[in-house]
Design a protein around this motif. Structure first.
Motif, PDB file in Angstrom:
ATOM      1  N   LYS A  13       0.855  -1.136  -0.026  1.00 39.61           N
ATOM      2  CA  LYS A  13       0.022  -0.069  -0.112  1.00 39.61           C
ATOM      3  C   LYS A  13       0.855   1.390  -0.040  1.00 39.61           C
ATOM      4  CE  LYS A  13      -4.113  -2.137   1.731  1.00 39.61           C
ATOM      5  NZ  LYS A  13      -5.256  -1.935   2.763  1.00 39.61           N
ATOM      6  N   THR A  14       2.028   1.307   0.713  1.00 40.07           N
ATOM      7  CA  THR A  14       2.922   2.238   0.618  1.00 40.07           C
ATOM      8  C   THR A  14       3.361   2.383  -0.668  1.00 40.07           C
ATOM      9  OG1 THR A  14       3.500   1.923   2.856  1.00 40.07           O
ATOM     10  CG2 THR A  14       5.140   3.126   1.372  1.00 40.07           C
ATOM     11  N   GLU A  15       3.552   1.439  -1.438  1.00 41.51           N
ATOM     12  CA  GLU A  15       4.108   1.751  -2.942  1.00 41.51           C
ATOM     13  C   GLU A  15       3.042   2.093  -3.841  1.00 41.51           C
ATOM     14  OE1 GLU A  15       5.527  -2.505  -3.826  1.00 41.51           O
ATOM     15  OE2 GLU A  15       7.383  -1.920  -2.642  1.00 41.51           O
ATOM     16  N   ILE A  16       2.000   1.796  -3.643  1.00 37.36           N
ATOM     17  CA  ILE A  16       0.510   2.484  -4.423  1.00 37.36           C
ATOM     18  C   ILE A  16       0.657   3.825  -4.208  1.00 37.36           C
ATOM     19  CG2 ILE A  16      -1.809   2.166  -4.638  1.00 37.36           C
ATOM     20  CD1 ILE A  16      -1.655  -0.894  -4.253  1.00 37.36           C
ATOM     21  N   THR A  17       0.701   3.964  -2.746  1.00 34.25           N
ATOM     22  CA  THR A  17       0.445   5.691  -2.357  1.00 34.25           C
ATOM     23  C   THR A  17       1.587   6.378  -2.845  1.00 34.25           C
ATOM     24  OG1 THR A  17      -0.286   4.852  -0.201  1.00 34.25           O
ATOM     25  CG2 THR A  17       0.434   7.045  -0.403  1.00 34.25           C
ATOM     26  N   ASN A  58      -1.134   1.042  14.001  1.00 34.02           N
ATOM     27  CA  ASN A  58      -1.220   2.237  14.041  1.00 34.02           C
ATOM     28  C   ASN A  58      -0.865   2.893  12.724  1.00 34.02           C
ATOM     29  OD1 ASN A  58      -1.958   2.534  16.805  1.00 34.02           O
ATOM     30  ND2 ASN A  58      -0.151   2.125  17.113  1.00 34.02           N
ATOM     31  N   LYS A  59      -1.924   3.787  12.027  1.00 34.73           N
ATOM     32  CA  LYS A  59      -1.494   4.192  10.726  1.00 34.73           C
ATOM     33  C   LYS A  59      -1.751   5.671  10.572  1.00 34.73           C
ATOM     34  CE  LYS A  59      -2.557  -0.123   8.379  1.00 34.73           C
ATOM     35  NZ  LYS A  59      -1.867  -0.710   9.333  1.00 34.73           N
ATOM     36  N   LEU A  60      -1.126   6.514   9.947  1.00 35.61           N
ATOM     37  CA  LEU A  60      -1.302   7.963  10.011  1.00 35.61           C
ATOM     38  C   LEU A  60      -0.663   8.749   8.740  1.00 35.61           C
ATOM     39  CD1 LEU A  60      -2.430  10.604  11.323  1.00 35.61           C
ATOM     40  CD2 LEU A  60      -0.312  10.641  12.438  1.00 35.61           C
ATOM     41  N   MET A  61      -1.718   9.226   8.061  1.00 33.15           N
ATOM     42  CA  MET A  61      -1.164  10.202   7.147  1.00 33.15           C
ATOM     43  C   MET A  61      -1.183  11.674   7.522  1.00 33.15           C
ATOM     44  SD  MET A  61      -2.786   8.939   3.245  1.00 33.15           S
ATOM     45  CE  MET A  61      -1.515   7.966   2.105  1.00 33.15           C
ATOM     46  N   ARG A  72      -8.531  16.367  -2.017  1.00 29.81           N
ATOM     47  CA  ARG A  72      -9.773  15.400  -2.273  1.00 29.81           C
ATOM     48  C   ARG A  72      -9.529  14.389  -3.299  1.00 29.81           C
ATOM     49  NH1 ARG A  72     -13.521  18.866  -4.808  1.00 29.81           N
ATOM     50  NH2 ARG A  72     -12.774  18.003  -6.447  1.00 29.81           N
ATOM     51  N   ASP A  73      -9.090  14.881  -4.559  1.00 27.30           N
ATOM     52  CA  ASP A  73      -8.851  14.242  -5.731  1.00 27.30           C
ATOM     53  C   ASP A  73      -7.683  13.017  -5.344  1.00 27.30           C
ATOM     54  OD1 ASP A  73     -10.412  15.837  -7.070  1.00 27.30           O
ATOM     55  OD2 ASP A  73      -8.972  16.746  -8.125  1.00 27.30           O
ATOM     56  N   PHE A  74      -6.795  13.612  -4.574  1.00 25.04           N
ATOM     57  CA  PHE A  74      -5.498  12.456  -4.271  1.00 25.04           C
ATOM     58  C   PHE A  74      -6.149  11.370  -3.618  1.00 25.04           C
ATOM     59  CE2 PHE A  74      -2.362  11.064  -1.108  1.00 25.04           C
ATOM     60  CZ  PHE A  74      -1.591  10.466  -1.687  1.00 25.04           C
ATOM     61  N   GLU A  81      -7.312   2.953  -5.797  1.00 25.14           N
ATOM     62  CA  GLU A  81      -6.500   1.946  -5.942  1.00 25.14           C
ATOM     63  C   GLU A  81      -6.377   0.973  -4.744  1.00 25.14           C
ATOM     64  OE1 GLU A  81      -3.881   1.539  -8.325  1.00 25.14           O
ATOM     65  OE2 GLU A  81      -4.661   3.275  -9.479  1.00 25.14           O
ATOM     66  N   GLY A  82      -7.544   0.921  -3.790  1.00 19.86           N
ATOM     67  CA  GLY A  82      -7.514   0.173  -2.923  1.00 19.86           C
ATOM     68  C   GLY A  82      -6.777   0.669  -1.435  1.00 19.86           C
ATOM     69  N   VAL A  83      -6.408   1.858  -1.433  1.00 23.85           N
ATOM     70  CA  VAL A  83      -5.873   2.329  -0.404  1.00 23.85           C
ATOM     71  C   VAL A  83      -6.602   3.204   0.582  1.00 23.85           C
ATOM     72  CG1 VAL A  83      -3.672   3.477   0.606  1.00 23.85           C
ATOM     73  CG2 VAL A  83      -3.357   2.166  -1.413  1.00 23.85           C
ATOM     74  N   MET A  84      -6.902   3.155   1.871  1.00 26.69           N
ATOM     75  CA  MET A  84      -7.485   3.960   2.599  1.00 26.69           C
ATOM     76  C   MET A  84      -6.916   3.811   4.090  1.00 26.69           C
ATOM     77  SD  MET A  84     -11.673   3.316   1.420  1.00 26.69           S
ATOM     78  CE  MET A  84     -11.590   1.694   2.154  1.00 26.69           C
ATOM     79  N   VAL A  85      -6.902   5.120   4.291  1.00 27.12           N
ATOM     80  CA  VAL A  85      -6.354   5.324   5.705  1.00 27.12           C
ATOM     81  C   VAL A  85      -7.098   5.870   6.731  1.00 27.12           C
ATOM     82  CG1 VAL A  85      -4.397   6.185   7.124  1.00 27.12           C
ATOM     83  CG2 VAL A  85      -3.869   5.088   4.808  1.00 27.12           C
TER      84      VAL A  85
END
Length: 173
Positions: A13-17, A58-61, A72-74, A81-85
């Motif tokens: 997910k980091t790579e996708i991000t 624990n996850k944080l952006m 919003r667009d990002f 792409e299947g990444v939700m935090v």
């Protein structure tokens, strides 16, 4: 430049991000355990792009220098792409002086309370639907007390109590 501090995502997910971030010209800085005690504002001034991704429960952006529409667009592109935090925030004058670890705990607490508030809202809606069909003074009283939570600072104990009382009254496990 638009920057993100990223912590806790799985490697894939980091790579996708990172891929999506490149499309939006966003710099991704990955936080390692040794940076958890550093101040958030300080972390935005470091080059942490080469850090390995660190998977954690624990996850944080944390976002800096974003126009709300681009943010919003990002986030929509990430979701596609299947990444939700769940836990994310924007750098502020206040939180820039907090340690990353403190910010992460604060945002997690805030997220948990907001989710309980949403759950309570759904239970109130169900209760109001039931009250349209049949009068129940006890249920009406519970709903009125639950609605009072909306007009006050969110108190987790009161939310928990209101949720449990409504669940019990509605026979929801």
């Amino acid at each position: 430049m638009k920057k993100i501090l990223l912590y806790g995502l799985e490697k894939e997910k980091t790579e996708i991000t990172e891929k999506v971030a490149r499309e939006y010209e966003i710099e991704i800085n990955k936080i390692s355990e040794k940076e958890l005690e550093k101040k958030v504002g300080e972390l935005f001034n470091l080059d942490l792009r080469k850090n390995e991704s660190l998977e954690d429960e624990n996850k944080l952006m944390v976002f800096s220098n974003f126009d709300r529409n681009i943010l919003r667009d990002f986030l929509i592109a990430l979701k596609n792409e299947g990444v939700m935090v769940d836990n994310k925030c924007v750098l502020t004058e206040t939180n820039s002086d907090w340690t990353f670890e403190f910010l992460m705990e604060h945002i997690a607490d805030e997220h948990r309370v907001v989710m309980k508030f949403k759950e309570l809202g759904k239970l109130v809606k169900m209760s109001l639907d039931k009250l349209e069909k049949e009068e129940d003074d006890e249920l009406r009283d519970l709903v009125e007390r639950a609605i009072e939570n909306k007009n006050r600072e969110l108190d987790e104990e009161k939310l928990d109590s209101a949720i449990e009382e409504l669940k019990e009254k509605l026979n929801i496990k």
